[in-house]
Design a protein around this motif. Structure first.
Motif, PDB file in Angstrom:
ATOM      1  N   VAL A  55      -6.975   1.976  11.705  1.00 42.25           N
ATOM      2  CA  VAL A  55      -6.040   2.692  12.582  1.00 42.25           C
ATOM      3  C   VAL A  55      -6.316   2.354  14.039  1.00 42.25           C
ATOM      4  O   VAL A  55      -5.391   2.126  14.833  1.00 42.25           O
ATOM      5  CB  VAL A  55      -6.131   4.218  12.364  1.00 42.25           C
ATOM      6  N   LEU A  89      -4.751   0.084   5.236  1.00 44.31           N
ATOM      7  CA  LEU A  89      -4.907   1.519   5.470  1.00 44.31           C
ATOM      8  C   LEU A  89      -4.425   2.325   4.269  1.00 44.31           C
ATOM      9  O   LEU A  89      -5.095   3.285   3.851  1.00 44.31           O
ATOM     10  CB  LEU A  89      -4.137   1.931   6.724  1.00 44.31           C
ATOM     11  N   MET A 119      -6.754  10.194  12.441  1.00 41.61           N
ATOM     12  CA  MET A 119      -5.579   9.356  12.651  1.00 41.61           C
ATOM     13  C   MET A 119      -5.068   9.400  14.099  1.00 41.61           C
ATOM     14  O   MET A 119      -4.525   8.411  14.600  1.00 41.61           O
ATOM     15  CB  MET A 119      -4.455   9.781  11.695  1.00 41.61           C
TER      16      MET A 119
END
Length: 279
Positions: A55, A89, A119
């Protein structure tokens, strides 16, 4: 394959270790370290740290090429595409979900907050000078998750460990941010290293003292042995050593100070572990 390993930082385990040590502190302090829960959490740490790195690189793919330390990351140098990163991911989050489903529902609830924090962290450096605080929260959710999965209670020790870990994380990630401070200022990225300015060393020292104090109280509450306090004393000496490293704010020494925190986490764990036999 190498590019995917680099994307997940499996070639650089320092971040995994810094997330793992507080998790192991909590597991041992719950008094139930030798169960399948320990295996689930160790695997979960590895998977979720990898997911967090994916991320982070996805979020920073347009910035990393302009920062000396990150210009060779897979997305920055074009070895992988954004689509590759997103599919990676999805795979990692699927594995994490499978691990989570083996635990109780209270742990599931806390995991939702942990996932949300992990996140959003990479995007916070665009909007606030406190992304290191968000990282501290993200790196600390594993502690109440351990207590939820084992004893289904949240004693004072749980919250003291969280406070210690948040303070510690902000301290060492500020050292890390000091490495990139000049580049970050140029491209408009925010951090506590920029926010603290000339008071960076003082603020890091204050956070390190909060960490030691919280861990000291944890030892008193849990009646840990002299070995634990000896380990804390050694950890304090390492914090002092880190202060000498960052004194001149040289990039290489700031990075050495950051890396030195793995030894801090290990020392605290050894102190807790050995207290089982020497009370």
């Amino acid at each position: 394959m190498l590019a995917y390993l680099q994307l997940m930082r499996l070639d650089r385990p320092i971040g995994t270790l810094l997330l793992l040590w507080p998790t192991l502190w909590a597991i041992w302090l719950t008094g139930q370290p030798y169960t399948y829960v320990s295996v689930i959490f160790v695997l979960g740490v590895i998977v979720m740290r990898a997911a967090g790195c994916v991320v982070n690189d996805y979020a920073d793919r347009h910035f990393d090429a302009h920062v000396e330390r990150t210009q060779n990351r897979p997305l920055a140098r074009g070895a992988l595409t954004a689509k590759n990163a997103l599919w990676t991911l999805v795979l990692l989050l699927g594995i994490a979900l499978g691990l989570l489903l083996t635990l109780n529902k209270l742990t599931w609830l806390i995991a939702c907050f942990a996932l949300l924090t992990a996140m959003i962290y990479p995007f916070m450096k665009r909007y606030t000078h406190l992304p290191q605080v968000i990282l501290g929260l993200a790196f600390s959710w594993s502690i109440p998750m351990v207590y939820a999965a084992t004893i289904e209670q949240f004693p004072l020790t749980c919250w003291l460990l969280c406070l210690a870990n948040i303070s510690w994380t902000v301290a060492y990630d500020t050292e890390y941010a000091m490495v990139d401070r000049n580049d970050d200022i140029k491209i408009g990225i925010k951090s506590t290293a920029i926010l603290f300015g000339c008071y960076d060393k003082l603020m890091i020292g204050a956070l390190q003292m909060i960490t030691i104090l919280c861990l000291f109280i944890v030892g008193l509450i849990n009646h840990l042995s002299f070995i634990y306090y000896s380990a804390l004393a050694l950890a304090l000496m390492l914090f002092i050593y880190q202060q000498t490293l960052i004194k001149q704010r040289q990039r290489s020494n700031c990075f050495k100070a950051f890396m030195n925190n793995n030894s801090v986490g290990l020392l605290v764990f050894v102190g807790i572990f050995c207290s089982e036999w020497f009370v």
